[in-house]
Motif scaffolding. Structure first.
Motif, short mmCIF file in Angstrom:
data_model
loop_
_atom_site.label_atom_id
_atom_site.label_comp_id
_atom_site.label_asym_id
_atom_site.label_seq_id
_atom_site.Cartn_x
_atom_site.Cartn_y
_atom_site.Cartn_z
N SER A 53 0.83 -1.21 0.00
CA SER A 53 0.00 0.00 0.00
C SER A 53 0.86 1.26 0.00
O SER A 53 0.51 2.25 -0.64
N PHE A 54 1.99 1.23 0.72
CA PHE A 54 2.90 2.38 0.72
C PHE A 54 3.46 2.64 -0.67
O PHE A 54 3.52 3.78 -1.13
N VAL A 55 3.88 1.56 -1.34
CA VAL A 55 4.44 1.70 -2.68
C VAL A 55 3.36 2.17 -3.65
O VAL A 55 3.60 3.03 -4.51
N ASP A 56 2.17 1.61 -3.51
CA ASP A 56 1.06 1.99 -4.40
C ASP A 56 0.70 3.46 -4.24
O ASP A 56 0.31 4.13 -5.20
N ALA A 57 0.85 3.98 -3.02
CA ALA A 57 0.54 5.39 -2.76
C ALA A 57 1.70 6.31 -3.11
O ALA A 57 1.58 7.53 -2.98
N GLY A 58 2.82 5.74 -3.52
CA GLY A 58 3.98 6.55 -3.88
C GLY A 58 4.76 7.06 -2.70
O GLY A 58 5.61 7.96 -2.84
N LEU A 59 4.52 6.50 -1.52
CA LEU A 59 5.21 6.95 -0.31
C LEU A 59 6.55 6.24 -0.10
O LEU A 59 7.37 6.70 0.67
N LEU A 60 6.74 5.13 -0.79
CA LEU A 60 7.92 4.30 -0.56
C LEU A 60 8.43 3.74 -1.89
O LEU A 60 7.66 3.14 -2.62
N PRO A 61 9.71 3.94 -2.23
CA PRO A 61 10.26 3.33 -3.44
C PRO A 61 10.21 1.81 -3.33
O PRO A 61 10.48 1.25 -2.26
N PHE A 62 9.84 1.15 -4.44
CA PHE A 62 9.64 -0.30 -4.34
C PHE A 62 10.95 -1.03 -4.03
O PHE A 62 10.95 -2.08 -3.41
N GLY A 63 12.10 -0.46 -4.39
CA GLY A 63 13.38 -1.07 -4.06
C GLY A 63 13.61 -1.11 -2.55
O GLY A 63 14.13 -2.10 -2.02
N ASN A 64 13.22 -0.06 -1.85
CA ASN A 64 13.37 -0.02 -0.39
C ASN A 64 12.38 -0.98 0.28
O ASN A 64 12.65 -1.52 1.36
N ALA A 65 11.22 -1.17 -0.35
CA ALA A 65 10.24 -2.10 0.20
C ALA A 65 10.77 -3.53 0.17
O ALA A 65 10.40 -4.35 1.02
N PHE A 66 11.64 -3.84 -0.79
CA PHE A 66 12.22 -5.19 -0.85
C PHE A 66 12.99 -5.50 0.43
O PHE A 66 12.89 -6.60 0.97
N ALA A 67 13.80 -4.54 0.89
CA ALA A 67 14.56 -4.75 2.13
C ALA A 67 13.63 -4.93 3.32
O ALA A 67 13.90 -5.73 4.23
N LEU A 68 12.52 -4.21 3.31
CA LEU A 68 11.52 -4.33 4.38
C LEU A 68 10.98 -5.75 4.44
O LEU A 68 10.81 -6.33 5.52
N ILE A 69 10.72 -6.33 3.28
CA ILE A 69 10.17 -7.69 3.21
C ILE A 69 11.21 -8.72 3.66
O ILE A 69 10.88 -9.68 4.36
N LEU A 70 12.46 -8.51 3.28
CA LEU A 70 13.52 -9.41 3.74
C LEU A 70 13.56 -9.45 5.27
O LEU A 70 13.66 -10.51 5.88
N GLY A 71 13.49 -8.28 5.87
CA GLY A 71 13.50 -8.20 7.32
C GLY A 71 12.26 -8.83 7.94
O GLY A 71 12.33 -9.47 9.00
#
Length: 288
Positions: A53-71
């Motif tokens: 939802s953050f990426v879809d709203a443009g609040l978070l670059p999708f590359g940074n979201a990848f690291a979030l998912i790894l964690g």
């Protein structure tokens, strides 16, 4: 698990969203914030959907979201470690303590009590599940199914994927597998195959959430799937040696299953972390 998660989300409020946005400014921040946030939320699915939802709203670059998912894959292992403790005797007290706190504490701290109540219900429900499943083992259909799983680890992965997708939770599936293993219904190697599949099945919630979202959000959901498939392909050939190593480490069978869940997610995320730049380029090509 839903009660536990809702209480923690209500307790944190909007501050959780603000903290996530700040802590994903770099990949390392995203990695550690994903681990910590998921440990608090008790759900990697919730955090992954939030990242979509953050990426879809443009609040978070999708590359940074990848690291979030790894964690988040690491943080989610806390729940299974908690489930491995023999807390049957104190579960009623946890439920009573949590419910009284939610009813009588006036401030926002009452939501923390709600989470404590949810944790107690989780342990209580697993106890009921163990008692309720006991007669099923005498059914020939169930016995044949579990015997087949013991002979074919790939079938165990598929079964774990299906159950986790239906329950929308790898932790709930792992909890069931811990009970099956502790009662001797399935072997430890079969339990490992189940856990591997459960990590794939838990991705489906985020995939469904991303179907009607932006292309960047869809890349995040696809990355979550590929990450767990990567882990399964990496570990599946070593199911038997891994089961032997867990036996040497000791502990109850439930603890060994919980340790397997932790090791799988920890090593998968750490090994995938150096591949993040390549993953970003690859997913841009796959989903332009």
């Amino acid at each position: 698990m839903k009660i536990l998660r809702q209480g923690l989300q209500s307790f944190a409020g909007h501050r959780l969203h603000q903290a996530l946005l700040w802590m994903t400014a770099t990949t390392w921040r995203g990695f550690w914030s994903g681990s910590i946030s998921t440990a608090l939320l008790q759900s990697s699915t919730a955090l992954t959907v939030m990242a979509v939802s953050f990426v879809d709203a443009g609040l978070l670059p999708f590359g940074n979201a990848f690291a979030l998912i790894l964690g988040s894959n690491i943080g989610t292992t806390l729940t299974t470690q908690l489930l491995a403790f023999p807390l049957d005797q104190i579960t009623p007290y946890i439920m009573v303590f949590g419910s009284l706190g939610f009813l009588f504490i006036p401030s926002h701290w009452r939501f923390l009590s709600q989470s404590v109540f949810g944790l107690g219900v989780l342990f209580f429900a697993l106890g009921l599940l163990q008692v309720g499943m006991a007669p099923l083992v005498d059914l020939p259909v169930i016995q044949n199914f579990l015997k087949q799983l013991g002979d074919n680890h790939l079938q165990g992965v598929i079964a774990g994927t299906a159950v986790s997708a239906l329950l929308h939770s790898s932790n709930a599936t792992t909890g069931i597998v811990m009970l099956l293993t502790a009662d001797g219904w399935i072997t430890l190697p079969t339990a490992l195959a189940f856990i591997f599949g459960a990590n794939i099945g838990t991705c489906f919630t985020a995939v469904f959430a991303a179907l009607a979202s932006s292309r960047a959000a869809q890349r995040v959901a696809l990355f979550h799937v590929l990450l767990n498939v990567f882990g399964v392909l990496l570990f599946l050939p070593f199911v038997e040696p891994m089961a032997y190593g867990l036996t040497i480490m000791g502990g109850s069978l439930s603890r060994q299953v919980a340790n397997a869940h932790t090791i799988f997610n920890l090593l998968s995320s750490l090994l995938a972390f150096p591949l993040l730049p390549w993953s970003t380029r690859f997913l841009k090509k796959v989903l332009p």
